[in-house]
Scaffold this motif. Sequence first.
Motif, PDB file in Angstrom:
ATOM      1  N   TRP A   1      22.316   1.091  -6.040  1.00 28.00           N
ATOM      2  CA  TRP A   1      23.160   0.430  -5.049  1.00 28.00           C
ATOM      3  C   TRP A   1      24.439   1.224  -4.815  1.00 28.00           C
ATOM      4  O   TRP A   1      25.192   1.486  -5.743  1.00 28.00           O
ATOM      5  CB  TRP A   1      23.511  -0.968  -5.543  1.00 28.00           C
TER       6      TRP A   1
ATOM      7  N   ALA B   1      17.451  -2.478  -7.266  1.00 28.07           N
ATOM      8  CA  ALA B   1      18.567  -2.384  -6.319  1.00 28.07           C
ATOM      9  C   ALA B   1      19.856  -2.018  -7.035  1.00 28.07           C
ATOM     10  O   ALA B   1      20.659  -1.239  -6.525  1.00 28.07           O
ATOM     11  CB  ALA B   1      18.732  -3.700  -5.570  1.00 28.07           C
ATOM     12  N   THR B   2      20.071  -2.550  -8.230  1.00 23.47           N
ATOM     13  CA  THR B   2      21.321  -2.249  -8.928  1.00 23.47           C
ATOM     14  C   THR B   2      21.339  -0.832  -9.472  1.00 23.47           C
ATOM     15  O   THR B   2      22.419  -0.277  -9.658  1.00 23.47           O
ATOM     16  CB  THR B   2      21.560  -3.236 -10.079  1.00 23.47           C
TER      17      THR B   2
ATOM     18  N   PRO C   1      18.330  -7.603  -2.033  1.00 23.44           N
ATOM     19  CA  PRO C   1      19.438  -7.752  -1.087  1.00 23.44           C
ATOM     20  C   PRO C   1      19.309  -8.982  -0.194  1.00 23.44           C
ATOM     21  O   PRO C   1      20.312  -9.595   0.170  1.00 23.44           O
ATOM     22  CB  PRO C   1      19.379  -6.464  -0.250  1.00 23.44           C
TER      23      PRO C   1
ATOM     24  N   ALA D   1      20.685   2.427  -0.046  1.00 24.92           N
ATOM     25  CA  ALA D   1      19.942   2.616  -1.297  1.00 24.92           C
ATOM     26  C   ALA D   1      18.540   3.147  -1.023  1.00 24.92           C
ATOM     27  O   ALA D   1      18.033   3.996  -1.763  1.00 24.92           O
ATOM     28  CB  ALA D   1      19.866   1.298  -2.069  1.00 24.92           C
TER      29      ALA D   1
ATOM     30  N   GLY E   1      24.152  -1.891   2.052  1.00 20.55           N
ATOM     31  CA  GLY E   1      23.872  -1.441   0.682  1.00 20.55           C
ATOM     32  C   GLY E   1      22.392  -1.210   0.436  1.00 20.55           C
ATOM     33  O   GLY E   1      21.984  -0.198  -0.132  1.00 20.55           O
TER      34      GLY E   1
END
Length: 137
Positions: free
Chosen positions: A19, A15-16, A89, A64, A60
Motif C-alpha cells: 500500500w 494490500a498492506t 480496499p 498498489a 491506494g
Amino acid sequence: MTLERGNSLMPVHAATLMWPTGIATGAGVVAGGLSFLTALPAITIAGPIGTAIFFFALVGGGVALLGSRGDRRARRWAGQYPWRFAAGPAALAGVGVAATSLLSAGFFGAIFAGLGAAAVIWVILGIVGMVAGNKST
C-alpha cells in the motif's frame, strides 16, 4: 501463512504489504479538501471525509496494483487474484463511507452508501487488476 500457492484468503494482508500510504493520503486529502470547498456554504464535514476515504482507498489500491514497490509475493498474489485483492480496499472504503454517512443519511442510507462505495471500488480495482495486474513478478 503465505501469499503464495493459492492462499486467496488474505486480501487485506496483500494490500498492506504494497500500500502506497503517501500517495493514497495525498489523494484523499486533495479530494476531501476539494469536496469540502464545494460544500463550504453548508459547512458539512461528513461528505468530504467520506470522499477522502473513498479516494484514499481507490488511489491506494490502484497504485498498489500498478506500482512496482512493495513485496513481490503480494504483487504476484494480487495479479493472480485481482478480485480478492480488490476486496480489501473496497471494504475499507465501504466501512469508512458508511461510518461518515451515518449522521447525515440515517442508518439504512449509510448502509446503502457504504455498499455502493464498496461496489464501485471493488469493480474498478478488480478490472484494473485483471487488465494490468503484474502476474509474472
